[in-house]
Design an enzyme around this catalytic site. Sequence first.
Site, mmCIF file in Angstrom:
data_model
loop_
_atom_site.group_PDB
_atom_site.id
_atom_site.type_symbol
_atom_site.label_atom_id
_atom_site.label_comp_id
_atom_site.label_asym_id
_atom_site.label_seq_id
_atom_site.Cartn_x
_atom_site.Cartn_y
_atom_site.Cartn_z
ATOM 1 N N THR A 88 -110.147 13.002 94.579
ATOM 2 C CA THR A 88 -109.948 13.596 95.904
ATOM 3 C C THR A 88 -108.476 13.589 95.883
ATOM 4 O OG1 THR A 88 -109.982 11.117 96.453
ATOM 5 C CG2 THR A 88 -111.665 12.691 97.485
ATOM 6 N N LYS A 216 -109.983 0.674 102.793
ATOM 7 C CA LYS A 216 -109.507 1.242 101.501
ATOM 8 C C LYS A 216 -107.982 1.447 101.540
ATOM 9 C CE LYS A 216 -109.235 2.310 97.183
ATOM 10 N NZ LYS A 216 -108.637 1.320 96.312
ATOM 11 N N CYS A 272 -103.383 5.882 93.252
ATOM 12 C CA CYS A 272 -103.779 5.774 94.462
ATOM 13 C C CYS A 272 -102.779 5.361 95.555
ATOM 14 C CB CYS A 272 -104.936 4.502 94.490
ATOM 15 S SG CYS A 272 -106.412 5.027 93.894
ATOM 16 N N PHE A 273 -101.920 4.556 95.115
ATOM 17 C CA PHE A 273 -100.928 4.137 96.236
ATOM 18 C C PHE A 273 -100.257 5.465 96.914
ATOM 19 C CE2 PHE A 273 -99.824 -0.331 94.726
ATOM 20 C CZ PHE A 273 -101.327 -0.917 94.911
ATOM 21 N N GLN A 274 -99.539 6.056 96.364
ATOM 22 C CA GLN A 274 -98.881 7.188 97.007
ATOM 23 C C GLN A 274 -100.003 8.184 97.662
ATOM 24 O OE1 GLN A 274 -95.337 9.033 95.570
ATOM 25 N NE2 GLN A 274 -96.154 11.072 95.520
#
EC number: 1.1.1.22
Length: 480
Positions: A88, A216, A272-274
């Site tokens: 995604t 999440k 994931c973080f950004q």
Amino acid sequence: MVKICCIGAGYVGGPTMAVIALKCPSIEVVVVDISVTRIAAWNSDQLPIYEPGLEDVVKQCRGRNLFFSTEVEKHVCEADIIFVSVNTPTKTRGLGAGKAADLTYWESAARMIADVSKSDKIVVEKSTVPVKTAEAIEKILTHNSKGINYQILSNPEFLAEGTAIQDLFNPDRVLIGGRETPGGQKAVQALKEVYANWVPEDRIITTNLWSAELSKLAANAFLAQRISSVNAISALCEATGANVAEVAYAVGKDSRIGPKFLNASVGFGGSCFQKDILNLVYICECNGLPEVANYWKQVIKINDYQKSRFVNRVVSSMFNTVAGKKIAVLGFAFKKDTGDTRETPAIDVCKGLLGDKAKISIYDPQVTEDQIQRDLAMNKFDWDHPIHLQPMSPTAVKEVTVTWDAYEATKGAHGVCILTEWDEFKTLDYSKIYENMQKPAFVFDGRNVVDSEKLREMGFIVYSIGKPLDPWLKDMPAVA
């Protein structure tokens, strides 16, 4: 026999399904992917991803109740539970570009499930998705249902790369979100029974769909926020002579705060973080909450600031120019014990140095030259789209060499930048490295892994993030 099929054989699908197969010998687990090379790698001795402990798990189950296949439609049709863990990525164009999640791959997976299904299915969201994705997927499935009943669950993964197998064996929590209808609750129960084979009941949390999806994003935003918080303090420490390690230790001793994720560094990375924070920002904006959106944007702004601050330190320390100078970069992965380079701070640091015409020599124990060259040639969000949509091997990055040895990388260099906290960088023979470097020899420690006092005794000029500055750096401007 319950049959599980997982669409997507990446960092999430592969390890998660391998552990389910190991812990549930009575369940048949098939991981499917349209990428022939990726599936071939999963069926070979050289797995497509590096993760400590993964190989053992795969070898124990592969061919018994764990299978990897490119026959996507066949296995989706046969499955009772379908996990979807496709990419995604962040949209690169169109509405919401640079922030919104691109659900192209998700939607095509949902349409394919609707096309080939002949029996009732439980469809589980495993990818990180924006809140309300489940609703969209539900609409696609029910409008194409041909009388088949679909239940959508959200079961976000909370793996940390480098410790994914341990995280799966012994999770802090397993989160399952479903509809509050009898059918929805029955589906939640079915998935709960899979995890209950090895996860204690009290660690399996059930919520409604939106809570699971948002938990999440929120969890990753909170983690990234801690890193940006300590990195913001690190800049202040350098300006005042405080030591960020001592400050973080004192702060972390407060049981309400705790010691984890308080290591100052050149910045956070990872897939994931950004992405998740940008997603959160976009969702807030779409829901008319600009103040909330701006609050979370700052977490990314500080992270970008930290990377540019590091580059400025390097350039300003070396007489305000690195043009034509060899700079060694130790570590390219976004953290130790993984070969993953997605959004690694090393990309922005290297690009910053290349922008000032430096010659860069890179060593990382797990990252291939091909990957490094591709990362440095790519635009911001290209990495998360399929390989054939990414730029081909670049010609522009001639100033970059990749070596398989730290001593080779540092030979003849003016400076060394440590950008990943690999354990081996703590035990390198720095006196040998010093002898083979140009003088004055600089070490810029972006992960605070070296003993800066020892290195100074050898003759190095050392910059450590958030630590009292080397006398050499005191007179240099913090911003070039």
